[in-house]
Write a protein that holds these residues in place. Structure first.
Motif, PDB file in Angstrom:
ATOM      1  N   HIS A  68       0.799  -1.220   0.000  1.00  0.00           N
ATOM      2  CA  HIS A  68       0.000   0.000   0.000  1.00  0.00           C
ATOM      3  C   HIS A  68       0.834   1.274   0.000  1.00  0.00           C
ATOM      4  N   GLY A  69       2.130   1.137  -0.197  1.00  0.00           N
ATOM      5  CA  GLY A  69       3.008   2.299  -0.112  1.00  0.00           C
ATOM      6  C   GLY A  69       3.343   2.900  -1.463  1.00  0.00           C
ATOM      7  N   TYR A  70       4.115   3.972  -1.398  1.00  0.00           N
ATOM      8  CA  TYR A  70       4.621   4.596  -2.620  1.00  0.00           C
ATOM      9  C   TYR A  70       5.631   3.693  -3.316  1.00  0.00           C
ATOM     10  N   MET A  71       5.765   3.941  -4.601  1.00  0.00           N
ATOM     11  CA  MET A  71       6.833   3.331  -5.382  1.00  0.00           C
ATOM     12  C   MET A  71       7.228   4.356  -6.441  1.00  0.00           C
ATOM     13  N   SER A  72       8.117   4.012  -7.345  1.00  0.00           N
ATOM     14  CA  SER A  72       8.443   4.899  -8.451  1.00  0.00           C
ATOM     15  C   SER A  72       7.171   5.348  -9.152  1.00  0.00           C
ATOM     16  N   ASN A  73       7.140   6.598  -9.608  1.00  0.00           N
ATOM     17  CA  ASN A  73       5.974   7.096 -10.336  1.00  0.00           C
ATOM     18  C   ASN A  73       5.670   6.248 -11.570  1.00  0.00           C
ATOM     19  N   ALA A  74       6.667   5.551 -12.084  1.00  0.00           N
ATOM     20  CA  ALA A  74       6.456   4.693 -13.254  1.00  0.00           C
ATOM     21  C   ALA A  74       5.859   3.348 -12.882  1.00  0.00           C
ATOM     22  N   GLY A  75       5.848   3.021 -11.593  1.00  0.00           N
ATOM     23  CA  GLY A  75       5.303   1.745 -11.164  1.00  0.00           C
ATOM     24  C   GLY A  75       6.375   0.822 -10.630  1.00  0.00           C
ATOM     25  N   TYR A  76       5.956  -0.285 -10.016  1.00  0.00           N
ATOM     26  CA  TYR A  76       6.888  -1.287  -9.498  1.00  0.00           C
ATOM     27  C   TYR A  76       7.740  -1.842 -10.633  1.00  0.00           C
ATOM     28  N   GLU A  77       9.033  -1.980 -10.386  1.00  0.00           N
ATOM     29  CA  GLU A  77       9.939  -2.463 -11.432  1.00  0.00           C
ATOM     30  C   GLU A  77       9.596  -3.876 -11.885  1.00  0.00           C
ATOM     31  N   ASP A  78       9.252  -4.757 -10.914  1.00  0.00           N
ATOM     32  CA  ASP A  78       8.957  -6.145 -11.302  1.00  0.00           C
ATOM     33  C   ASP A  78       7.656  -6.238 -12.103  1.00  0.00           C
ATOM     34  N   VAL A  79       6.702  -5.368 -11.814  1.00  0.00           N
ATOM     35  CA  VAL A  79       5.444  -5.363 -12.570  1.00  0.00           C
ATOM     36  C   VAL A  79       5.696  -4.885 -13.997  1.00  0.00           C
ATOM     37  N   ILE A 100       7.890   0.545 -20.079  1.00  0.00           N
ATOM     38  CA  ILE A 100       6.531   0.464 -19.562  1.00  0.00           C
ATOM     39  C   ILE A 100       6.350   1.468 -18.427  1.00  0.00           C
ATOM     40  N   ILE A 101       5.233   2.184 -18.445  1.00  0.00           N
ATOM     41  CA  ILE A 101       4.829   3.038 -17.327  1.00  0.00           C
ATOM     42  C   ILE A 101       3.444   2.580 -16.900  1.00  0.00           C
ATOM     43  N   MET A 102       3.310   2.145 -15.660  1.00  0.00           N
ATOM     44  CA  MET A 102       2.011   1.716 -15.153  1.00  0.00           C
ATOM     45  C   MET A 102       1.138   2.945 -14.929  1.00  0.00           C
ATOM     46  N   THR A 103      -0.135   2.848 -15.332  1.00  0.00           N
ATOM     47  CA  THR A 103      -1.031   4.002 -15.290  1.00  0.00           C
ATOM     48  C   THR A 103      -2.373   3.638 -14.659  1.00  0.00           C
ATOM     49  N   ALA A 104      -3.104   4.675 -14.282  1.00  0.00           N
ATOM     50  CA  ALA A 104      -4.457   4.484 -13.751  1.00  0.00           C
ATOM     51  C   ALA A 104      -5.429   4.346 -14.930  1.00  0.00           C
ATOM     52  N   GLY A 105      -5.298   3.242 -15.645  1.00  0.00           N
ATOM     53  CA  GLY A 105      -6.121   2.988 -16.813  1.00  0.00           C
ATOM     54  C   GLY A 105      -5.594   3.691 -18.053  1.00  0.00           C
ATOM     55  N   ALA A 106      -6.273   3.466 -19.174  1.00  0.00           N
ATOM     56  CA  ALA A 106      -5.856   4.076 -20.438  1.00  0.00           C
ATOM     57  C   ALA A 106      -6.062   5.586 -20.426  1.00  0.00           C
ATOM     58  N   TYR A 241      -2.801   1.122 -22.816  1.00  0.00           N
ATOM     59  CA  TYR A 241      -3.548  -0.117 -22.579  1.00  0.00           C
ATOM     60  C   TYR A 241      -4.280  -0.036 -21.242  1.00  0.00           C
ATOM     61  N   SER A 242      -5.405  -0.715 -21.162  1.00  0.00           N
ATOM     62  CA  SER A 242      -6.164  -0.820 -19.919  1.00  0.00           C
ATOM     63  C   SER A 242      -6.597  -2.262 -19.711  1.00  0.00           C
ATOM     64  N   PHE A 243      -6.589  -2.690 -18.455  1.00  0.00           N
ATOM     65  CA  PHE A 243      -7.115  -4.009 -18.099  1.00  0.00           C
ATOM     66  C   PHE A 243      -8.609  -3.944 -17.769  1.00  0.00           C
ATOM     67  N   SER A 244      -9.233  -2.776 -17.977  1.00  0.00           N
ATOM     68  CA  SER A 244     -10.634  -2.580 -17.605  1.00  0.00           C
ATOM     69  C   SER A 244     -11.558  -3.592 -18.265  1.00  0.00           C
ATOM     70  N   GLY A 255      -3.701   0.135 -15.866  1.00  0.00           N
ATOM     71  CA  GLY A 255      -3.275  -0.040 -17.245  1.00  0.00           C
ATOM     72  C   GLY A 255      -1.810   0.326 -17.360  1.00  0.00           C
ATOM     73  N   TYR A 256      -1.368   0.593 -18.595  1.00  0.00           N
ATOM     74  CA  TYR A 256       0.039   0.946 -18.785  1.00  0.00           C
ATOM     75  C   TYR A 256       0.233   1.692 -20.100  1.00  0.00           C
ATOM     76  N   LEU A 257       1.344   2.391 -20.172  1.00  0.00           N
ATOM     77  CA  LEU A 257       1.854   3.016 -21.396  1.00  0.00           C
ATOM     78  C   LEU A 257       3.028   2.203 -21.906  1.00  0.00           C
ATOM     79  N   VAL A 258       3.111   2.034 -23.219  1.00  0.00           N
ATOM     80  CA  VAL A 258       4.278   1.436 -23.857  1.00  0.00           C
ATOM     81  C   VAL A 258       4.952   2.504 -24.706  1.00  0.00           C
TER      82      VAL A 258
END
Length: 399
Positions: A68-79, A100-106, A241-244, A255-258
């Protein structure tokens, strides 16, 4: 109190959301089973059990402060690495986690990349019909949306018109395939031709044109249809991309940006997109859902469920005398209105508790969108109501 920029957004609230709220109102009067709400693209297929299991296991196995904590603004490295490798396996790309940049949906991804690209007055080209929020996202950064008119009956993009619309202010072109609202998949021939137009034009105007591929429906393709992965056809491609829809996680906003290395100045763009993700207020994609994606990145939607719905609804509407293109993907059917003003048609449909979205909400008047991510039984119950609606317009005899 509110700003001048917000006033038109308030007065022109999304017709999709208005219909969604109307559906809830009618359900309270007539009962949910007697209201045929085809307005919103809210997945009806449950999320895969692996998602629910992953949430339980993560909460039991991983430290709470980490989950539930902060991580890099780009998202967890392993994800990010897991997402990159999943794409590589599926589409024979050579991405790494740093692409890859993890995002709050597309929607987050689209806003982040547009913020990176646009100066005031820069142009973003879209093909009608299109998801109307593209215009709002472009306006967020004082860009100008340039709309290519619809190209019925197959709704493949009009590339000749694209050639004519590109100017030295063009920064990006947005495409969406499988397509909302038509269900069309852009063919490989179309993608190759589109790439050629953009390659020629960016040389002519002297700066890159970024092709933004908005892909929330990528996995929802029927009849064995192939959905080309755009990065393989045009170097300056960014994928949102979105997993929605694919994992039925619309409300979870994940989701994520490529941004592939082949994109011009990709390192600078990646850094800018990470910062944009932060300063837009997203900060980072939801942490728990990132951990879920690590474990579920290769899970798939129950495409057969939506395909069965499509077959029943399409066949039923054609039998009623309505006209529409057979959807190849996503979970929408774009029906030609039997009268020029499709808003009047939508009002007529409400008499039978049928809720549809006017095509003008997608810059394509004369059509309506029907979202079939509902239960099969709801479609069965709705078909007699569609028959009555068709009879009202003289398409068939009332029973």
């Amino acid at each position: 109190m509110i700003s001048e920029k917000m006033k038109p957004l308030v007065s022109n609230n999304s017709a999709i959301r208005v219909m969604f709220e109307e559906g809830k109102r009618l359900a309270g009067i007539y009962g949910a089973e007697n209201v045929f709400d085809f307005s919103i693209g809210n997945p009806n297929v449950p999320a895969p059990e692996a998602v629910n299991r992953a949430i339980r296991e993560i909460l039991e196995e991983e430290p709470s402060t980490f989950v539930h904590g902060y991580m890099s603004n780009a998202g967890y490295e392993d994800v990010r690495e897991a997402v990159a490798q999943s794409i590589n396996r599926k589409f024979h790309t050579s991405l790494e986690g740093r692409n890859i940049i993890m995002t709050a949906g597309a929607a987050d991804g689209l806003n982040a990349i547009l913020k990176c690209l646009l100066n005031p007055g820069d142009e973003v080209i879209v093909f009608a019909p299109y998801f109307l929020e593209y215009g709002n996202y472009t306006a967020n950064y004082d860009g100008k949306l340039v709309v290519i008119p619809p190209n019925p009956p197959d709704f493949q993009p009009d590339l000749q018109c694209l050639k004519e619309k590109i100017t030295d202010r063009t920064k990006a072109v947005i495409i969406n395939t499988p397509h909302n609202p038509t269900g069309v998949i852009y063919s490989e021939e179309t993608i190759r031709s589109l790439a050629k137009v953009l390659e020629d034009k960016q040389k002519e105007i002297g700066h890159p044109i970024v092709l933004i591929s908005d892909e929330p429906y990528r996995e929802l393709a029927y009849d064995g249809a192939d959905v080309p992965y755009i990065t393989g056809y045009y170097d300056n491609t960014v994928v949102c991309y979105s997993f929605s829809k694919s994992l039925s996680l619309a409300g979870e906003r994940i989701g994520y940006l490529v941004i592939p290395d082949a994109v011009e100045d990709s390192g600078e763009l990646l850094q800018a997109a990470v910062i944009a993700n932060r300063v837009l207020g997203y900060v980072n994609a939801p942490s728990l859902m990132q951990r879920v994606i690590l474990r579920c990145v290769d899970e798939e939607a129950d495409v057969a469920y939506y395909e069965r719905n499509r077959n029943l609804l399409y066949t039923g509407l054609i039998a009623c005398g309505f006209s529409c293109i057979r959807p190849q993907g996503a979970f929408y059917l774009f029906l030609k209105s039997p009268e020029p003003d499709e808003k009047k048609f939508c009002e007529a449909a409400k008499k039978y508790n049928i809720l549809m979205v006017p095509g003008s909400s997608f810059a394509c008047p004369g059509y309506v969108r029907i979202s079939y991510c509902v239960s099969y039984e709801k479609i069965e119950r709705a078909l007699p109501a569609f028959k009555k609606l068709a009879a009202e317009y003289g398409l068939l005899q009332a029973e």
